[in-house]
Design a protein around this motif. Sequence first.
Motif, short mmCIF file in Angstrom:
data_model
loop_
_atom_site.label_atom_id
_atom_site.label_comp_id
_atom_site.label_asym_id
_atom_site.label_seq_id
_atom_site.Cartn_x
_atom_site.Cartn_y
_atom_site.Cartn_z
N MET A 1 -3.07 47.33 -63.98
CA MET A 1 -4.40 46.88 -63.60
C MET A 1 -4.28 45.49 -62.99
O MET A 1 -3.64 44.61 -63.57
CB MET A 1 -5.35 46.84 -64.79
N GLY A 2 -4.87 45.30 -61.81
CA GLY A 2 -4.77 43.98 -61.19
C GLY A 2 -5.64 43.83 -59.97
O GLY A 2 -6.45 44.71 -59.65
N VAL A 3 -5.45 42.74 -59.29
CA VAL A 3 -6.30 42.35 -58.17
C VAL A 3 -5.70 42.84 -56.85
O VAL A 3 -4.50 42.64 -56.61
CB VAL A 3 -6.45 40.81 -58.14
N PRO A 4 -6.48 43.45 -55.97
CA PRO A 4 -5.97 43.83 -54.65
C PRO A 4 -5.69 42.59 -53.80
O PRO A 4 -6.47 41.64 -53.81
CB PRO A 4 -7.12 44.66 -54.05
N VAL A 5 -4.59 42.64 -53.05
CA VAL A 5 -4.13 41.49 -52.26
C VAL A 5 -3.91 41.90 -50.81
O VAL A 5 -3.29 42.93 -50.53
CB VAL A 5 -2.81 40.92 -52.83
N ILE A 6 -4.42 41.11 -49.88
CA ILE A 6 -4.10 41.24 -48.46
C ILE A 6 -2.92 40.32 -48.14
O ILE A 6 -2.86 39.20 -48.64
CB ILE A 6 -5.32 40.90 -47.58
N SER A 7 -2.00 40.80 -47.31
CA SER A 7 -0.80 40.04 -46.91
C SER A 7 0.10 39.75 -48.11
O SER A 7 0.69 38.68 -48.22
CB SER A 7 -1.17 38.72 -46.22
N MET A 8 0.25 40.73 -48.99
CA MET A 8 1.08 40.54 -50.17
C MET A 8 2.51 40.16 -49.77
O MET A 8 3.07 40.71 -48.83
CB MET A 8 1.11 41.82 -51.02
#
Length: 467
Positions: A435-442
């Motif tokens: 469970m976690g936060v969606p990230v752009i440009s990971m």
Amino acid sequence: MSETKSAAKELREKLFMQRKNGFYRLSDEEAEACYSFCEDYKEFMDRSKIEREVVVYTLDLLKKSGYTEFKCGMQLKAGDKVYLNNRDKAVIMAVIGSEPIEAGVRLCAAHIDSPRLDMKQNPIYEDTEMAYFKTHYYGGIKKYQWTAIPLSLHGVVVKADGERVPVCVGEDESDPVFCVSDLLPHLANAQMSKPLAKGITGEQLNIIIGSRPFKDDEESGAVKLNILNILFEKYGITEADFISAELEAVPAFKARDIGFDRSMIGAYGHDDKVCAYTALRATVECEAPKHTVVTVLTDKEEIGSDGNTGLCSAYLEYFIHDLAEALGSNGRAVLSASECLSADVNAAFDPTFPEVNEKNNCAYINKGVCITKYTGARGKSGTSDASAEFTGRIRRLMDAQNVIWQTGELGKVDEGGGGTVAAYIANLDVDTIDMGVPVISMHAPYEIVSKLDTYMAYKAFAAFIAD
């Protein structure tokens, strides 16, 4: 005059999964709380660029919150708060619950390392009267992204006599910064004809650290000598001391709001400090849990979790066993009854690059914290794949606590993939789900997360450990 819903519309609302932007569900008060929470998160990010700094921040917060260092054999009771510092690079914290520990612990696990450029053990060299650090990149990076950006230097040098010297250069406005150079486009025809992955090689990730020679030496190596003299005068270190150093070059960027609406945050290292901070906050604010709460902020995830500060090590398992023994129980029984949220980020859908995702099964910005039943690559390689029963339990809990959540996979089935620490904890016979936060440009030097998703991660972890 009220609008009458059609039978089809009512049925859609009943049967279809709702995937609306979470801001439609937030009250003005909760939106304000979300933005306020993220101001604290940005401050944490600016103070915690590397894993050692996260541990310093965490230990300071834990001590101020009444936690004491855990020792084997110590007596514990409900409400006690303890922590374990693993070599200044990982930390475990626990709050003893009112239920017998045989009922299992509520475990949250996040990692605090991020992709970066590590200095080699013999890093300093001079070429054509310019001084450089040689680096060895850490974790999965696109090498070209690390050129032509300001870098800061963080870490520790252990001198020959054992003295440990902390280093942090490039974060204060008065500090110098460092940089990896790149070719000008006028002369880069050969470079730009290469595949993107080969445009910059690992051995070209050399950091510029100086160009001024030592004033009394016109021989070769004078620039290197001047740099070493500066380091000796400031830190008392010599070239040989780099053998026993851990120095990391990271982006010198500060955490900043993204967008006219300030709805997102840009920063280095959201993966996975955004989950580490939200789990830490939820744990510190938990005063009288029913089940014993254990939160681990771990190292080395980006390179496979190996080593004695990564979760392939037994240090977490040992801690659970020692905790169980202190409370008169058996560690194996405790682990078998435990539940874990592997608190790690997922990839957010990026409309600029839609082809790598399957739109019905990916995470989106502003749609809440992401529950990832399985990670891995292609045929679910390297994942724990949470059971339907445990997934259902977490789903019900999130709904009951008004947490905005979504589900998502890491890209299309054959596109690539990635793993988390979930598999290592599940291997201890613990029910585990990501469970976690969606990230752009990971994994880029500057990643983007949503403030709403960050706040919902905090609410999710708080709901889980309080249940």
